[in-house]
Write an enzyme that holds these catalytic residues in place. Structure first.
Site, PDB file in Angstrom:
ATOM      1  CG  ASP A 214       3.326  10.336 -22.664  1.00 60.08           C
ATOM      2  OD1 ASP A 214       2.800  11.402 -23.016  1.00 60.08           O
ATOM      3  OD2 ASP A 214       3.074   9.779 -21.580  1.00 60.08           O
ATOM      4  CD  GLU A 277       4.772  15.181 -22.819  1.00 61.86           C
ATOM      5  OE1 GLU A 277       3.867  15.900 -22.402  1.00 61.86           O
ATOM      6  OE2 GLU A 277       5.035  14.090 -22.294  1.00 61.86           O
TER       7      GLU A 277
HETATM    8  C1  GLC Z   1       1.767  13.473 -21.576  1.00 61.30           C
HETATM    9  C2  GLC Z   1       0.561  13.495 -22.478  1.00 61.30           C
HETATM   10  C3  GLC Z   1      -0.655  13.708 -21.631  1.00 61.30           C
HETATM   11  C4  GLC Z   1      -0.778  12.576 -20.645  1.00 61.30           C
HETATM   12  C5  GLC Z   1       0.499  12.425 -19.836  1.00 61.30           C
HETATM   13  C6  GLC Z   1       0.536  11.119 -19.102  1.00 61.30           C
HETATM   14  O1  GLC Z   1       1.998  14.683 -20.953  1.00 61.30           O
HETATM   15  O2  GLC Z   1       0.733  14.471 -23.460  1.00 61.30           O
HETATM   16  O3  GLC Z   1      -1.822  13.825 -22.409  1.00 61.30           O
HETATM   17  O4  GLC Z   1      -1.841  12.828 -19.767  1.00 61.30           O
HETATM   18  O5  GLC Z   1       1.641  12.437 -20.654  1.00 61.30           O
HETATM   19  O6  GLC Z   1       0.774  10.058 -19.990  1.00 61.30           O
END
Ligand code: GLC
Length: 549
Positions: A214, A277
């Protein structure tokens, strides 16, 4: 932990020719948003047992792996992306034994399991943060500006809206790129590195096959935490390297983790992947995350953000492929996830969504599906304020835009700017809510007409979106070159894309009207009824067709 928990189940064996090169290079990976997938105990919230019981649906669908969003102990200030204990399962979702069962059952069915790791921030209820001494050592604390320290240390804004800093009752300020309940860790501290390596090992020992990282672009901040400039953040985010996103220093962390994952395999373990991500300003900068000594995959949000237009899609596909080929990695494709408007709604209707999915599944690389897209679910746009849970809704960062994420701050998280509308629990069967989601209700209300979209209602109906996905994934397995082989654009009329793949031609008509083309070959699969005969075929508006060649 019981003895059983300490001996992980074997990962599924590679099948088919050439699968030894890395199962993930052409894998179709299905994202389970645990809270909304399937509820086994009737509390209206999906859980790990619910996921385990429904794994046969994913097997029938034909995916290779499942990515589970965070199910760790958490106050749920941001749907579990605020973790209080990375080694415990939140009682809402079950127990560690349930996680173990789920991994074993998935492996027995031939499915791999990816878990979500949240290293940029923890919950403010994490024991490191609740202890004031430890907190100062492991999070980003700074004195405030102004004569009495009453102003935030810099001008950074939270992705969810408002300042990225909160003042404690001790008078200093801590950084949170997301909600105040999600303080940012200080990755200059060795204890933070050691702790996350230990967390990865913990889940490796439990048998997982991958980690979705993440905010993989966020852990390292520019030295001195410089101001961005008044009002500039909203304009620059997504298009430039900011002092808190996509800093070059994050790559050293990913290299360490890659060594850890490779070490696991070299010691006789499974091939375990890391998926970033990362919201990078260009395909080239995104590709840096998947250099040979870094993570295996990164989500390709450029594809997700592309409009429904032949030239735009072709441009994004070409630049994505070129950037990843340059570092020897496969590309990934994604159209929907738990942070963005469902693509049925974002692209302007189910016809386009079905066509976009067939295009995505015809491209070389790995594809990510988000639960419910196989049912053609639309975004739920009329959720009342009192049922909302997205922290962005309460902090106000729901500006409309291009359909990208509220979590990256670059655009729209829902048709109205928020992310609950793509998180409504799935309809499984029956004519009335909760449509088989569980024996109780559902934590967000489901629309009154979702019975016709349920898994049971669509199963066996050849015109359904569910059967379209099943058919496409079956063909992907039958034509193994589709995942990782050659690709070439073919000449096509205005508004139409024609992509040649091993054994197949994929045609996409992005315009609303019919287009006649010379018959390419035998029809394999189509997102809409196609008239083909003699020497020509008519591609309906907003459609994608796969032809055997
Ligand atoms: C990422 C996740 C999202 C979350 C953010 C903070 O973007 O996909 O859902 O709110 O991280 O952890």
């Amino acid at each position: 932990m019981t003895q059983e928990l300490t001996s992980p189940s074997p990962a599924p064996q590679a099948a088919g020719p050439d699968r030894g090169r890395g199962w993930w290079r052409d894998a179709v990976i299905y994202q389970v948003y645990v809270r909304s997938f399937s509820d086994s105990d009737g509390d209206g919230i999906g859980d790990l047992r619910g996921v385990r019981e429904r794994l046969p649906h994913l097997k029938d669908l034909g995916v290779d792996a499942v990515w589970l969003t965070p199910f760790y102990a958490s106050p749920q200030a941001d749907g579990g992306y605020d973790v209080a204990d990375y080694r415990a399962v939140d009682p809402l979702f079950g127990t560690l034994a349930d996680a173990d069962d789920l991994i074993r059952t998935a492996h027995a069915l031939g499915l791999r399991v990816i878990v979500d790791i949240v290293p940029n921030h923890t919950s403010d209820r994490h024991p490191w943060f609740t202890d004031p001494e430890l907190a100062r050592q492991r999070y980003v604390f700074r004195p405030g500006k102004g004569t009495r320290g009453e102003l935030p240390p810099n001008d950074w804004e939270s992705v969810f809206g408002g300042p990225a800093w909160t003042r404690t009752d001790r008078g200093d300020w801590y950084l949170h790129l997301f909600a105040p309940e999600q303080p940012d860790l200080d990755w200059e501290r060795p204890e933070v590195h050691e702790e996350f390596a230990a967390i990865l090992r913990f889940w490796l020992d439990l048998g997982v096959d991958g980690f979705r990282i993440d905010v993989a672009h966020g852990m390292v901040k520019a030295p001195g935490l410089p101001d961005i400039g008044h009002g500039a953040q909203a304009r620059l985010i997504g298009s430039q390297v900011l002092p808190f996103f996509d800093q070059d220093g994050v790559h050293a962390i990913h290299r360490t983790w890659r060594r850890l994952l490779d070490g696991h395999r070299e010691a006789g373990g499974r091939e375990v992947i890391g998926v970033a991500e990362a919201w990078a300003p260009s395909a080239e900068r995104l590709a840096l995350y998947v250099r040979p000594d870094e993570l295996h995959q990164a989500f390709n949000f450029q594809f997700l953000s592309a409009p429904w237009d032949a030239d735009a899609l072709r441009g994004v596909i070409d630049s994505s492929l070129a950037a990843t080929v340059a570092v020897g990695a496969p590309t990934t494709w994604v159209l929907s996830n738990h942070d963005v408007v469902r693509h049925t709604t974002r692209l302007g209707g189910l016809a386009r969504a079905r066509a976009a999915t067939l295009l995505m599944l015809a491209l070389p690389g790995s594809a990510y599906l988000y639960q419910g897209e196989e049912l053609g679910l639309p975004e739920v746009t009329d959720l009342p304020a009192e049922v909302r849970q997205d922290p962005a809704f309460f902090r106000g960062n729901g500006q409309g835009g291009d359909g990208a994420s509220a979590a990256d701050g670059s655009g729209d998280g829902g048709q109205d700017g928020f992310r609950d509308g793509c998180r409504v629990p799935l309809p499984w069967s029956g004519a009335l809510p909760p449509y088989g989601f569980g024996p109780g209700g559902s934590w967000l209300p489901q629309p009154a007409d979702w019975g016709r979209l349920s898994v049971a209602a669509q199963t066996g109906d050849p015109s359904s979106t569910l059967e379209l996905y099943r058919g496409a994934l079956e063909l992907r397995r039958r034509l193994p070159g589709l995942g990782d082989g050659e690709m070439a654009w073919q000449p096509a009329p205005e508004g139409v894309l024609a992509v040649r793949r091993p054994g197949m031609l994929c045609t996409v008509n992005t315009r609303p009207g019919d287009v006649e083309i010379p018959l390419p070959g035998e029809l394999l699969l189509a997102s809409a009824p196609v008239a083909a005969g003699g020497t020509s075929a008519v591609l309906p508006g907003d459609s994608c067709v796969w032809w055997a060649i």
